[in-house]
Structures are given as structure tokens and as C-alpha cells.
Design an enzyme around this catalytic site. Sequence first.
Site, short mmCIF file in Angstrom:
data_model
loop_
_atom_site.label_atom_id
_atom_site.label_comp_id
_atom_site.label_asym_id
_atom_site.label_seq_id
_atom_site.Cartn_x
_atom_site.Cartn_y
_atom_site.Cartn_z
N ASP A 195 20.30 16.41 3.97
CA ASP A 195 19.59 15.15 4.15
C ASP A 195 20.54 14.05 3.71
O ASP A 195 21.15 14.14 2.64
CB ASP A 195 18.33 15.15 3.29
CG ASP A 195 17.58 13.84 3.42
OD1 ASP A 195 17.21 13.48 4.53
OD2 ASP A 195 17.39 13.18 2.38
N THR A 202 20.16 10.73 2.83
CA THR A 202 19.80 9.93 1.66
C THR A 202 19.68 10.81 0.43
O THR A 202 18.94 11.79 0.42
CB THR A 202 18.47 9.20 1.91
OG1 THR A 202 18.58 8.45 3.12
CG2 THR A 202 18.15 8.26 0.77
N ASP A 235 16.08 15.60 -1.44
CA ASP A 235 15.47 15.14 -2.67
C ASP A 235 14.14 14.42 -2.46
O ASP A 235 13.51 14.03 -3.41
CB ASP A 235 16.43 14.21 -3.43
CG ASP A 235 16.76 12.95 -2.64
OD1 ASP A 235 16.38 12.87 -1.46
OD2 ASP A 235 17.41 12.05 -3.21
#
Length: 835
Positions: free
Chosen positions: A336, A338, A591
Site C-alpha cells: 500500500d 500510503t 497500515d
Amino acid sequence: MTQRALDSSGEQTPGPSRPAMIDAGAELDPVHPMDLPPSAHDATGLTTAEVAERVARGEVNDVPVRSSRSVAEIVRANVFTRFNLIIGVLWVIMLFVAPIQDSLFGFVIVANTGIGIIQEWRAKKTLDSLAVIGEAKPTVRRDGKAAEVSTHEIVLGDVIELGPGDKVVVDGTVAEADSLEVDESLLTGEADPVLKRPGDPVMSGSFVVAGGGAFTATKVGREAYAAQLAEEASRFTLVHSELRSGISTILKYVTWMMVPTAIGLIISQLVVKDNNFKDSVARTVGGIVPMIPEGLVLLTSVAFAIGVVRLGRKQCLVQELPAIEGLARVDVVCLDKTGTLTEGGMDVTEVRALGGSDEAYVHQVLRSLGSSDPRPNASLQAIIDAYPAGDKDGQDGKGGKGEEASWTVTDALPFSSARKYSGAAFTETDGTPSAWLLGAPDVLLADGDATLTEIEHLNEQGLRVLLLARVPSGELDAPDAAQGAVPTALVVLEQRLRPDAAETLKYFAQQNVATKVISGDNAVSVGAVAGKLGLAGAENTLDARKMPTDPDAMATAMEQNAVFGRVTPQQKRDMVAALQSRGHTVAMTGDGVNDVLALKDADIGVSMGSGSEATRAVAQIVLLNNSFATLPSVVAEGRRVIGNITRVATLFLTKTVYSVLLAILVVCTQVEYPFLPRHLTLLSTLTIGVPAFFLALAPNKERAQPHFVRRVMRYAIPSGVIAATATFTTYLVARHHYAGPGALEAETSAATLTLFLTSMWVLAIIARPYTWWRIALVAAMGLGFLIVLVVPWLQDFFALKLVGTTMPWTAVGIAVAAAALLEFSWRVVGRRFGA
């Protein structure tokens, strides 16, 4: 939708709306909760006295934080094993019928078991300390304040606040809800989030995906729905891995071979041969003990435990031990963007007004939007930092005079990764109502809109662009809320790249691990960021809205492209499944809450320590230092464990094969078993035990290969057959060569020499490729055996004395021939099946 009324500075205003969520540390008027209606009691929470009463009554969330087995369980698991029981019985027998040197194998097992207990206890301490560091602390209201507490400090009746990514830690009833959406898939298997309203139940184990609110704890401790499941899932475990299951399979086959062979050996030595009873017992035990590869289980446990300690020093919490092995087998890593490639924070680099909009007015809108969300995401936080509440435009560096922000929030829509936008409705200073959405331009704008071309150019530079759009007043969470949106401004954000990301991507490329960047952001923008970090194939981007839904077609698209944008949480999950359908072993990092579904389904889930509690709960590996650069260490540790255990397993199982075959040959030929336990203890220590320990802990960067059992047995079986044949040949030749008193001891010594040299050659093959310490290790083992042969008291202790020169040199010659056969067989196996 009824929402709390806030002015742009974040203060609560009078009105019929529900009480505001309290910021940590915020003071409230001291009113006794029991004197208030339920809603007011929920706003203040319990008092200190009420908490103390509940603790005294045991109404506390006392489920222990378990990241490892207890000390008692560690001792039990290491001591009470099937093979320890067999060896223990044989050891007791030998203590009564033979000299102490024939009982050395028992002391070795005691020492090995002790080492296993100590190493796992060290791993337990590491895991427990890391679990405390990584434990999320829910926000609880007490005495009119909101403060973070440990989960085990929650008591019955506590009011616990919720926001995006928060995990519901105990069962309860919703007291407040701001578009509160809860994912209960961990409990029910249903992937769709459930909209919660005041009075609705929430269950421990679920987590918030959108909105916010608070709930009152109704069940705590072991009464909570998911308490037992959570405790079981968080335990330190050595099972459910190919390595462990493979070893269990091997031990099962060994048991089947060992039982009939041992029975035949007992009958042969005690009944058929009319020898001294004690000597027959000793030689029978000497034939049974080496069949058991007891050290293999121990060594695997030790290797895993040391891996946990090593990774723990790098602030990497391994919640399930097989994750070390699993990540080493990974051939596709889905990242991911970000929080993984970029740091959590962002900076507003430009606000570009559209359609002649007044810049000062745009700044006012952004300032009010920032004040409308008590739990802003990273994008909105960047806007809040640039346009803090209460500042005038003339003071924030944007120019213009402006006026003090004083808009009132009448409705609010938190950001959702499924919608790709957030929003709020206001009553402006002059009483004018207005409603705004802030989010992905390609979602809020129709295809072909001229503004999208301008945005595309910004995305190509790796910038993130949000569109501020005015919408007609109405329900912001309606499916058609974005229809009729009027573009007002572009908010240009620049993400902070992680300084270690480029080096980590390079590492995966060198290890032939494919990297896929999967993001909810614009695909071109994500590709630009990945390109800056040097990701191979970053130019191959795909907008997930154009992704085929057919699993096979999706798998093809996944293999052909490296960067994917505008991916929904469900698509992330489908992408992982598509890759797995092609035989890939997939790791997923993330996250945010939108990563949870994919993290659950991936072979290995990796979460950042600063990520949401939901992601940390489902991930097998948590990087507590939030450093993506730790992943190569985990991969390297897994490869070290798998590669080295595969190597040393061949040593152990070669011994098992030649022991079983020697026993069969003895039974068939009706001769005395050639070895006493002391001989095989010496051989096992020098050719397997000591070298295996060092080899199992050595660096090893070989990529993990599947089919552990087949890979080990295709080398161990021919090696064991050759060793047994060579040894028994020497023994038979020696039986014809020697005669008279002491003949059996001389025959045993010659056979021991052949077996040692043959086993040493197996060790020498396994130790390749050679380094200085590997050569030194093999040489040291050879020197140890030589010392036993030349030092008189060691000769007597181990009953090893070479008689004459003809037979010893014959034993060496047979061993040399066996070594040549070993080289040939290993090369044939390597060419036919691969290394």
C-alpha cells in the site's frame, strides 16, 4: 442525519444534537454520572470511585495479553514428546545394564531439551515485551475526561470512544454514532460494513471502517464474545507451516519404520544370539537410539526462537512464528503506497481556485472542513496544518484579509475509502447554508471534464490532488451526493517519501520478488511516486475501475502491471486471491483499515506499528518501528531458517536411514549389532549434533523452495543407503579378518571408522558452498574423532581401538568408495530434480 453542532473552531454549540466526542484531556463540569440521563452519563463516563468498585467486584477486562506460550507450556512441549519418552525408557535401561559411557545419549537429550526450553523462553520474553509496546490503548471516558488506557484496565460500564481503524476490544452497546460503520467480518465472515446507530450492539473483534462514536462496555474479560478467540490467535505457535508439518510427516514415517525394525533387532540380539545379556541389551539399544531424529525437532524450534529474538531486536513483532518462514517463501509483495512507500504525513503545496472562485473563501471552506472532523485522515490533517482553525487568511501565509472562521457544522461525512471522499455541511457566518465534498477528482467529476486534464499533469509529477466541490444541500451520505458537484478548487498535496523505501524495493528486485503497488489514489500519481523510488515497471499503471472482474483475467492484469490506483478494499482482497490462484505466495503490507481484508487473506500480512489497531490485529508481522526497511530482515531470517533446516534435516535423516537399514541387515544376517550406544553418540555428536547447530544458525540467502519432505528425503535416502552398505561391508570383512578374544571390539572399531568417514563426507557436501568457518567446522569434527583414536583413555572410554593396519586401511578404502558414490548420487539427484 442528526450530527453534533460545531463551529469551525471545534467548540460545541447549543442545539438538539448529541454530545460531542471529547478530546483526550478535555475538562467537563464535574457532575455525578448517576444523576444524569443516559446520554449525559455517556458523555462523562464513569468516576474513579465507580471504576474502583468494579475492579473490586472483578468486573474488569482481565483477559491476559498473550503473545507466547506460558513457561509451563514451553517446558511441557519440549520435555513430553514421543521420542523423549522412548529415549528416556532406553536411557533408564542403559543406566542399569551398561557403563555410563553407553548412557551418554540420555545426557545429550537432557542438554538439548534444556537448550530448547531456554531459547523458547528467550523468545517468549521478546514477544511479550514487544506485544506490550505494540498494544493499542483504547480511549475511555472517566471523570469527564477522555484518556488512553490499556485494554486490561477497562471495566464494565466504561464508555469507550471509536474512530476509523479502532478495534472494538469488549462487547458493548453503541451510545453515540457519527456515520459509524463497523466491519464484523472477523466474527461473522460477512465483508460488508454494518452501519451502527445508538442502542445497537457491538462485539469485540470487530473494528471501525468509517465514522466515529462511542459505546458502553456490557461484557468484559472472558465473557466478551471474541476473548477466547483473540487469546488463542495471539499465542506463540510453532505449527501450521510447511516446515513443521513436513517434519511431523517425516517423524510419522520414521515411527512406522522404527517399531518393526526395533522389534526384529530385539529378537535377534536377545533370543537368536546367545551372548552376554547385558551386552546384548546395550547393542540392541545402540541400534534403536540412532533411528530417532530427535534433534531435528529441537533444532527447528531453536532456529525459529532465535529468529524471533533477532527480529525483536529490530522492533519487529512476529505474532505467528510461521510468518518468518512464510515471508521467505513469498514471490509477490503487494504494497500500500500510503504509510509504506510514503510517510504518514503530507504537505499542502498549492491550492488552485477554479472557475473564478475567491481564494480567501476557498481557504475558509478548507478551514471549516478541517474543524468538522474530530479524527482527520492524513490528507485532511495536512489541510488543517495549512489552514488551522481560528486563523485569519492574512495570518496563514495565503494572502488576503479574510475574517475569523465562525461557520457552524450542520452535517458531517467522514472519509471512506469506498466512497473516496468526505464532506460537511455548514451554516456560514451570514446564515447561508452550504455543503461541500472533498475527495478524489475522478470520482467527483464526470468523465471528460476539462479539469481532469489539468489534474492528470499534476498526477504525473507524483503529486496527490484533491477536489473541493460544492454540492446541493441534502444528505451527504446519499449514493448520489456527488451528482451536480461544482468544482471549486484543487488542493495539491505532496507526500513524504520514506527514505528507506527505494533500497527496500531494490532488495526485492534482486531477490526476484515481484512488487505490486496497490493504492486507493490515482494510478498515474502512484506510478510517479513508485518511479521516483526506482520500482521496475512503475510505468505500467492500471486504474482499478477498469480492472476485469473475472479472477483469471484479473490475475493476468496483476502479473502484467506493477502499479494499481483507485483500488477499493474489496478489490485489494480480490487481487490477492487472483495472484494466489496462479500459485503465487503473496505478502500484503498496509497500515489503514482499507487494507485489513487483503491483509487477512494474504499468505502473510505485514502491518506498520503506527497503523490502525485493526491492521495490527490481523497481521502476522508488525513493524513496530514503522520502517518498511525491516522487511528484508524478515525475509532473510525466514530464508536462513528454511534453508538451513532443510540442510541439517538431511544430516539427521541420513542417520535415521542408515540406522534402520543396519538393523535390518543385522536381523537378516543374524550377526551381533556392530555398535554400542557410546559409538553412535560420538558419531552423532561429531557428524550431526555440533555441526548442525552451527549450520542451522548460519547466514543463508537461498530462496525458499516448496516440497520440504521430498527435497530432504531424495538426498537422505541414497546417502543413508550408501552409508549403511559401506559400514556393513566393512563389518562383514572385519568379521572374517579378526578372530579370537577382542574380535568384536576390533570389528566395531573398523565399522565405526567407515561410518564416521562416510558421514563426514555427507557433512562436507551439506556444508557447501565452503567458507572459512565451514571448512574449519568440518576439520574440527575430523580432528575430534582423530583425538579419540589416539588418546589412550578416550580409546578405552569409547571402546574404539584400531587393530593392525590392514583392516583400518580397508575401512578407509571402503569409505572413499562410498564418498565417490555419494558425490555421484547427489549430482544425479540435483540434475534430475534441481538443487
